[in-house]
Design a protein around this motif. Structure first.
Motif, PDB file in Angstrom:
ATOM      1  N   GLY A   1       0.774  -1.349   0.183  1.00 28.15           N
ATOM      2  CA  GLY A   1      -0.363  -0.170   0.062  1.00 28.15           C
ATOM      3  C   GLY A   1       0.823   0.965  -0.064  1.00 28.15           C
ATOM      4  O   GLY A   1      -0.121   2.467  -0.173  1.00 28.15           O
ATOM      5  N   GLY A   2       2.029   1.174   0.551  1.00 29.33           N
ATOM      6  CA  GLY A   2       3.200   3.174   0.049  1.00 29.33           C
ATOM      7  C   GLY A   2       2.897   3.212  -1.442  1.00 29.33           C
ATOM      8  O   GLY A   2       2.480   2.629  -2.313  1.00 29.33           O
ATOM      9  N   GLY A   3       3.081   4.155  -1.087  1.00 30.99           N
ATOM     10  CA  GLY A   3       3.489   5.420  -2.547  1.00 30.99           C
ATOM     11  C   GLY A   3       4.065   6.284  -2.510  1.00 30.99           C
ATOM     12  O   GLY A   3       4.383   6.689  -2.118  1.00 30.99           O
ATOM     13  N   LEU A   4       3.245   7.109  -3.606  1.00 33.03           N
ATOM     14  CA  LEU A   4       4.073   8.462  -4.009  1.00 33.03           C
ATOM     15  C   LEU A   4       2.826   9.913  -3.642  1.00 33.03           C
ATOM     16  O   LEU A   4       1.495   8.988  -4.616  1.00 33.03           O
ATOM     17  N   VAL A   5       2.285  10.537  -2.680  1.00 36.91           N
ATOM     18  CA  VAL A   5       1.173  10.960  -2.711  1.00 36.91           C
ATOM     19  C   VAL A   5       1.522  12.421  -2.524  1.00 36.91           C
ATOM     20  O   VAL A   5       2.776  12.888  -2.109  1.00 36.91           O
ATOM     21  N   GLN A   6       0.403  13.421  -2.583  1.00 40.91           N
ATOM     22  CA  GLN A   6       0.952  14.805  -2.672  1.00 40.91           C
ATOM     23  C   GLN A   6       0.078  14.936  -0.921  1.00 40.91           C
ATOM     24  O   GLN A   6      -0.288  13.704  -0.574  1.00 40.91           O
ATOM     25  N   ALA A   7       0.742  15.995  -0.614  1.00 39.34           N
ATOM     26  CA  ALA A   7       0.674  16.659   1.176  1.00 39.34           C
ATOM     27  C   ALA A   7      -1.307  16.892   1.386  1.00 39.34           C
ATOM     28  O   ALA A   7      -1.663  17.322   0.090  1.00 39.34           O
ATOM     29  N   GLY A   8      -2.066  16.354   2.164  1.00 35.92           N
ATOM     30  CA  GLY A   8      -2.901  16.411   2.478  1.00 35.92           C
ATOM     31  C   GLY A   8      -4.278  15.199   2.134  1.00 35.92           C
ATOM     32  O   GLY A   8      -5.344  15.807   2.248  1.00 35.92           O
ATOM     33  N   THR A   9      -3.626  14.393   1.645  1.00 39.01           N
ATOM     34  CA  THR A   9      -4.506  13.047   0.863  1.00 39.01           C
ATOM     35  C   THR A   9      -4.155  12.183   1.813  1.00 39.01           C
ATOM     36  O   THR A   9      -3.806  12.169   2.322  1.00 39.01           O
ATOM     37  N   SER A  10      -4.907  10.932   1.402  1.00 36.97           N
ATOM     38  CA  SER A  10      -4.832   9.878   2.246  1.00 36.97           C
ATOM     39  C   SER A  10      -4.682   8.740   1.003  1.00 36.97           C
ATOM     40  O   SER A  10      -4.383   8.638   0.005  1.00 36.97           O
ATOM     41  N   LEU A  11      -4.060   7.907   2.152  1.00 31.56           N
ATOM     42  CA  LEU A  11      -3.303   6.479   2.061  1.00 31.56           C
ATOM     43  C   LEU A  11      -3.785   5.207   2.902  1.00 31.56           C
ATOM     44  O   LEU A  11      -3.387   5.693   4.364  1.00 31.56           O
ATOM     45  N   ARG A  12      -3.542   3.783   2.051  1.00 34.15           N
ATOM     46  CA  ARG A  12      -3.732   2.974   3.446  1.00 34.15           C
ATOM     47  C   ARG A  12      -2.822   1.955   2.731  1.00 34.15           C
ATOM     48  O   ARG A  12      -3.089   1.249   1.797  1.00 34.15           O
ATOM     49  N   LEU A  13      -1.797   1.179   4.259  1.00 33.06           N
ATOM     50  CA  LEU A  13      -1.476   0.224   4.484  1.00 33.06           C
ATOM     51  C   LEU A  13      -2.111  -0.703   5.153  1.00 33.06           C
ATOM     52  O   LEU A  13      -2.596  -0.633   5.424  1.00 33.06           O
ATOM     53  N   SER A  14      -1.530  -1.851   4.366  1.00 35.28           N
ATOM     54  CA  SER A  14      -1.940  -3.352   4.716  1.00 35.28           C
ATOM     55  C   SER A  14      -0.859  -3.707   5.394  1.00 35.28           C
ATOM     56  O   SER A  14      -0.098  -3.749   4.718  1.00 35.28           O
ATOM     57  N   CYS A  15      -1.199  -4.778   6.063  1.00 26.46           N
ATOM     58  CA  CYS A  15      -0.037  -5.697   6.496  1.00 26.46           C
ATOM     59  C   CYS A  15      -0.696  -7.679   7.066  1.00 26.46           C
ATOM     60  O   CYS A  15      -1.255  -6.876   7.989  1.00 26.46           O
ATOM     61  N   THR A  16       0.238  -8.545   6.367  1.00 28.02           N
ATOM     62  CA  THR A  16      -0.423  -9.517   7.101  1.00 28.02           C
ATOM     63  C   THR A  16       0.285 -10.057   7.157  1.00 28.02           C
ATOM     64  O   THR A  16       1.458 -11.090   6.673  1.00 28.02           O
ATOM     65  N   ALA A  17       0.316 -10.821   8.258  1.00 27.12           N
ATOM     66  CA  ALA A  17       1.074 -12.036   9.229  1.00 27.12           C
ATOM     67  C   ALA A  17       0.362 -13.267   8.613  1.00 27.12           C
ATOM     68  O   ALA A  17      -0.893 -13.360   9.379  1.00 27.12           O
ATOM     69  N   SER A  18       1.506 -14.304   8.742  1.00 31.68           N
ATOM     70  CA  SER A  18       0.927 -15.426   8.125  1.00 31.68           C
ATOM     71  C   SER A  18       2.698 -16.796   9.326  1.00 31.68           C
ATOM     72  O   SER A  18       3.772 -16.276   8.831  1.00 31.68           O
ATOM     73  N   GLY A  19       1.928 -17.911   9.139  1.00 31.71           N
ATOM     74  CA  GLY A  19       2.539 -18.372  10.173  1.00 31.71           C
ATOM     75  C   GLY A  19       1.723 -19.809   9.956  1.00 31.71           C
ATOM     76  O   GLY A  19       0.511 -19.459  10.989  1.00 31.71           O
TER      77      GLY A  19
END
Length: 120
Positions: free
Chosen positions: A8-26
């Motif tokens: 979910g990372g990336g390059l965005v402009q100030a004032g905008t939104s981003l969502r990161l996700s993370c999954t753990a498995s084992g």
């Protein structure tokens, strides 16, 4: 073996939104807590937000309170970081951490990191 994978990372402009996700498995992994950290070159890795799996207690860094929201999906062993009103100062590599309780101690597993760049 526990795997922790962010997206979910990336390059965005100030004032905008981003969502990161993370999954753990084992095969034997059961989360005690999951968290997001971030790091910029030359500085220590810092806690952004943490959520405990049982009870859902949450901790935020002061710098992100009111802008970032951490949440979890218990069945998918997945944690999310909704980042709103992003600022250039939020630019960093964001790392996900998954904690497993072993007796009275905690084992932490790290993801590989995802770059978030906020342009002004």
């Amino acid at each position: 073996q526990v795997q922790v994978v962010e997206s979910g990372g990336g390059l965005v402009q100030a004032g905008t939104s981003l969502r990161l996700s993370c999954t753990a498995s084992g095969r034997t992994f059961s989360a005690y807590a999951m968290a997001w950290f971030r790091q910029v070159p030359g500085k220590e890795r810092e806690l952004v937000a943490l959520i405990r799996w049982s009870g859902g207690d949450i901790i935020y860094a002061d710098s992100v309170k009111g802008r970032f929201t951490i949440s979890r999906d218990l069945y998918k062993n997945t944690v999310y970081l909704q980042m709103n009103n992003l600022e250039p100062e939020d630019t960093a590599v964001y790392y996900c951490a998954a904690d497993k309780r072993i007796g009275t101690s905690t084992q932490r597993y790290w993801g590989q990191g995802t770059q978030v760049t906020v342009s002004s």
